[in-house]
Design a protein around this motif. Sequence first.
Motif, PDB file in Angstrom:
ATOM      1  N   PHE A 177      34.616  41.457  19.313  1.00  0.00           N
ATOM      2  CA  PHE A 177      33.461  41.623  20.620  1.00  0.00           C
ATOM      3  C   PHE A 177      34.180  41.712  21.908  1.00  0.00           C
ATOM      4  CE2 PHE A 177      33.736  36.975  20.116  1.00  0.00           C
ATOM      5  CZ  PHE A 177      33.913  36.654  21.482  1.00  0.00           C
ATOM      6  N   ILE A 178      33.490  42.309  22.833  1.00  0.00           N
ATOM      7  CA  ILE A 178      33.578  42.011  24.381  1.00  0.00           C
ATOM      8  C   ILE A 178      32.684  41.882  24.897  1.00  0.00           C
ATOM      9  CG2 ILE A 178      34.602  43.504  26.033  1.00  0.00           C
ATOM     10  CD1 ILE A 178      35.754  45.644  24.085  1.00  0.00           C
ATOM     11  N   ALA A 179      32.736  40.749  25.731  1.00  0.00           N
ATOM     12  CA  ALA A 179      31.841  40.064  26.442  1.00  0.00           C
ATOM     13  C   ALA A 179      32.125  39.824  27.982  1.00  0.00           C
ATOM     14  CB  ALA A 179      30.975  38.989  25.936  1.00  0.00           C
ATOM     15  N   ASP A 180      31.238  39.846  28.785  1.00  0.00           N
ATOM     16  CA  ASP A 180      31.516  39.599  30.268  1.00  0.00           C
ATOM     17  C   ASP A 180      30.959  38.250  30.801  1.00  0.00           C
ATOM     18  OD1 ASP A 180      28.862  40.125  30.882  1.00  0.00           O
ATOM     19  OD2 ASP A 180      29.440  41.677  32.405  1.00  0.00           O
ATOM     20  N   ARG A 181      31.203  37.689  31.790  1.00  0.00           N
ATOM     21  CA  ARG A 181      30.579  36.415  32.300  1.00  0.00           C
ATOM     22  C   ARG A 181      30.769  36.679  33.702  1.00  0.00           C
ATOM     23  NH1 ARG A 181      35.612  32.428  31.077  1.00  0.00           N
ATOM     24  NH2 ARG A 181      37.137  34.038  31.571  1.00  0.00           N
ATOM     25  N   ILE A 182      29.391  36.170  34.241  1.00  0.00           N
ATOM     26  CA  ILE A 182      29.335  35.987  35.897  1.00  0.00           C
ATOM     27  C   ILE A 182      28.465  34.801  36.015  1.00  0.00           C
ATOM     28  CG2 ILE A 182      28.374  37.148  37.845  1.00  0.00           C
ATOM     29  CD1 ILE A 182      28.713  39.976  36.468  1.00  0.00           C
ATOM     30  N   LEU A 183      28.882  33.639  36.667  1.00  0.00           N
ATOM     31  CA  LEU A 183      28.188  32.663  36.903  1.00  0.00           C
ATOM     32  C   LEU A 183      27.718  32.100  35.521  1.00  0.00           C
ATOM     33  CD1 LEU A 183      26.144  33.666  39.994  1.00  0.00           C
ATOM     34  CD2 LEU A 183      28.186  32.498  39.842  1.00  0.00           C
ATOM     35  N   ASP A 184      26.300  31.783  35.198  1.00  0.00           N
ATOM     36  CA  ASP A 184      26.106  31.256  34.074  1.00  0.00           C
ATOM     37  C   ASP A 184      25.555  32.252  33.144  1.00  0.00           C
ATOM     38  OD1 ASP A 184      23.774  31.702  35.282  1.00  0.00           O
ATOM     39  OD2 ASP A 184      22.720  29.952  34.542  1.00  0.00           O
ATOM     40  N   ALA A 203      40.525  49.362  27.537  1.00  0.00           N
ATOM     41  CA  ALA A 203      41.624  48.760  28.313  1.00  0.00           C
ATOM     42  C   ALA A 203      41.320  47.949  29.381  1.00  0.00           C
ATOM     43  CB  ALA A 203      42.794  50.025  28.592  1.00  0.00           C
ATOM     44  N   ASP A 204      40.115  48.389  29.966  1.00  0.00           N
ATOM     45  CA  ASP A 204      39.659  47.962  31.057  1.00  0.00           C
ATOM     46  C   ASP A 204      38.771  46.265  30.587  1.00  0.00           C
ATOM     47  OD1 ASP A 204      40.293  49.554  32.908  1.00  0.00           O
ATOM     48  OD2 ASP A 204      38.512  50.413  32.886  1.00  0.00           O
ATOM     49  N   SER A 205      39.030  45.924  29.329  1.00  0.00           N
ATOM     50  CA  SER A 205      38.160  44.834  28.858  1.00  0.00           C
ATOM     51  C   SER A 205      39.043  43.415  28.892  1.00  0.00           C
ATOM     52  CB  SER A 205      37.646  45.178  27.202  1.00  0.00           C
ATOM     53  OG  SER A 205      37.060  46.265  27.250  1.00  0.00           O
ATOM     54  N   PHE A 206      40.220  43.306  29.344  1.00  0.00           N
ATOM     55  CA  PHE A 206      41.148  42.379  29.381  1.00  0.00           C
ATOM     56  C   PHE A 206      41.085  41.421  30.658  1.00  0.00           C
ATOM     57  CE2 PHE A 206      42.682  45.286  26.277  1.00  0.00           C
ATOM     58  CZ  PHE A 206      42.308  44.502  25.264  1.00  0.00           C
ATOM     59  N   GLY A 207      40.217  42.121  31.891  1.00  0.00           N
ATOM     60  CA  GLY A 207      40.111  41.493  33.041  1.00  0.00           C
ATOM     61  C   GLY A 207      39.715  40.064  33.173  1.00  0.00           C
ATOM     62  N   GLU A 208      39.723  39.181  34.416  1.00  0.00           N
ATOM     63  CA  GLU A 208      39.068  38.095  34.383  1.00  0.00           C
ATOM     64  C   GLU A 208      37.566  37.747  33.927  1.00  0.00           C
ATOM     65  OE1 GLU A 208      39.365  34.547  36.140  1.00  0.00           O
ATOM     66  OE2 GLU A 208      41.324  35.271  34.636  1.00  0.00           O
ATOM     67  N   ARG A 209      37.317  38.792  34.332  1.00  0.00           N
ATOM     68  CA  ARG A 209      35.532  38.955  34.116  1.00  0.00           C
ATOM     69  C   ARG A 209      35.011  38.851  32.468  1.00  0.00           C
ATOM     70  NH1 ARG A 209      32.144  43.954  36.143  1.00  0.00           N
ATOM     71  NH2 ARG A 209      30.325  43.661  34.565  1.00  0.00           N
ATOM     72  N   TYR A 210      36.140  39.248  31.651  1.00  0.00           N
ATOM     73  CA  TYR A 210      35.735  39.451  30.256  1.00  0.00           C
ATOM     74  C   TYR A 210      36.469  38.397  29.440  1.00  0.00           C
ATOM     75  CZ  TYR A 210      34.521  44.086  32.221  1.00  0.00           C
ATOM     76  OH  TYR A 210      34.106  44.810  32.916  1.00  0.00           O
ATOM     77  N   PHE A 211      35.893  38.177  28.263  1.00  0.00           N
ATOM     78  CA  PHE A 211      36.250  37.446  26.900  1.00  0.00           C
ATOM     79  C   PHE A 211      36.106  38.293  25.685  1.00  0.00           C
ATOM     80  CE2 PHE A 211      32.791  34.750  25.169  1.00  0.00           C
ATOM     81  CZ  PHE A 211      31.782  34.973  26.161  1.00  0.00           C
ATOM     82  N   THR A 212      37.015  37.676  24.896  1.00  0.00           N
ATOM     83  CA  THR A 212      36.842  38.784  23.480  1.00  0.00           C
ATOM     84  C   THR A 212      37.079  37.944  22.573  1.00  0.00           C
ATOM     85  OG1 THR A 212      39.187  39.198  23.735  1.00  0.00           O
ATOM     86  CG2 THR A 212      37.711  40.832  24.894  1.00  0.00           C
ATOM     87  N   GLY A 213      36.845  38.251  21.218  1.00  0.00           N
ATOM     88  CA  GLY A 213      37.412  37.690  20.148  1.00  0.00           C
ATOM     89  C   GLY A 213      37.446  38.760  18.964  1.00  0.00           C
TER      90      GLY A 213
END
Length: 149
Positions: free
Chosen positions: A56-63, A34-44
């Motif tokens: 998949f669940i991924a995060d992103r910070i800068l590059d 449930a915590d995977s839907f924040g700004e920091r994450y993207f999913t498919g």
Amino acid sequence: MQPLFRPLSAVDLDAMQRVEQAAHAHPWSRRLLADSFGERYFTGSFWLREQLLGYFIADRILDESTLMNICVSPAWQGQGLGRQLMEQYLCGCEQRGLTRLWLEVRASNLPAQALYHSCGYVENGRRRHYYQSASGSEDAVLMQMLVQK
Ligand SMILES: CC(C)(COP(=O)(O)OP(=O)(O)OC[C@H]1O[C@@H](n2cnc3c(N)ncnc32)[C@H](O)[C@@H]1OP(=O)(O)O)[C@@H](O)C(=O)NCCC(=O)NCCS
């Protein structure tokens, strides 16, 4: 009929939890999913007739991005969906300008490591006894891919 690809959202949580528990020996909790839907994450995710096949669940910070979770429902494994999810993830990274990609995988998870190697990841370290396992603990293999802009 071709599976449909789309991002996940909070309404998908029940379906995610079913696939998560079926696919992983050590599944994430519902809370973690449930915590995977924040700004920091993207999913498919891939769907066929309203059935979730994998995601998949991924995060992103800068590059940078870390692939946090990828799984395919057991009945659908071995049919190319995991590779298609990776292709969608890598495409999503390119669109977002993410060039330093990371992931961690259990040392015993050779199918996943084979997939990551074939996508261009290389091993760049290990965390000893990082994961709990049936025999006590096992190492995490750290993998990295640097993408040219
Ligand atoms: C890892 C996982 C996502 C792969 O999905 P999949 O749909 O089964 O994979 P694909 O059919 O697209 O196969 C892609 C590649 O994975 C590897 N692979 C898949 N199954 C394998 C197996 N049983 N043994 C060895 N390699 C395997 C191969 O490199 C394969 O490429 P190839 O078909 O060209 O040989 C899936 O097995 C899964 O959900 N596993 C449980 C959850 C998990 O371990 N996630 C990773 C956590 S880091």
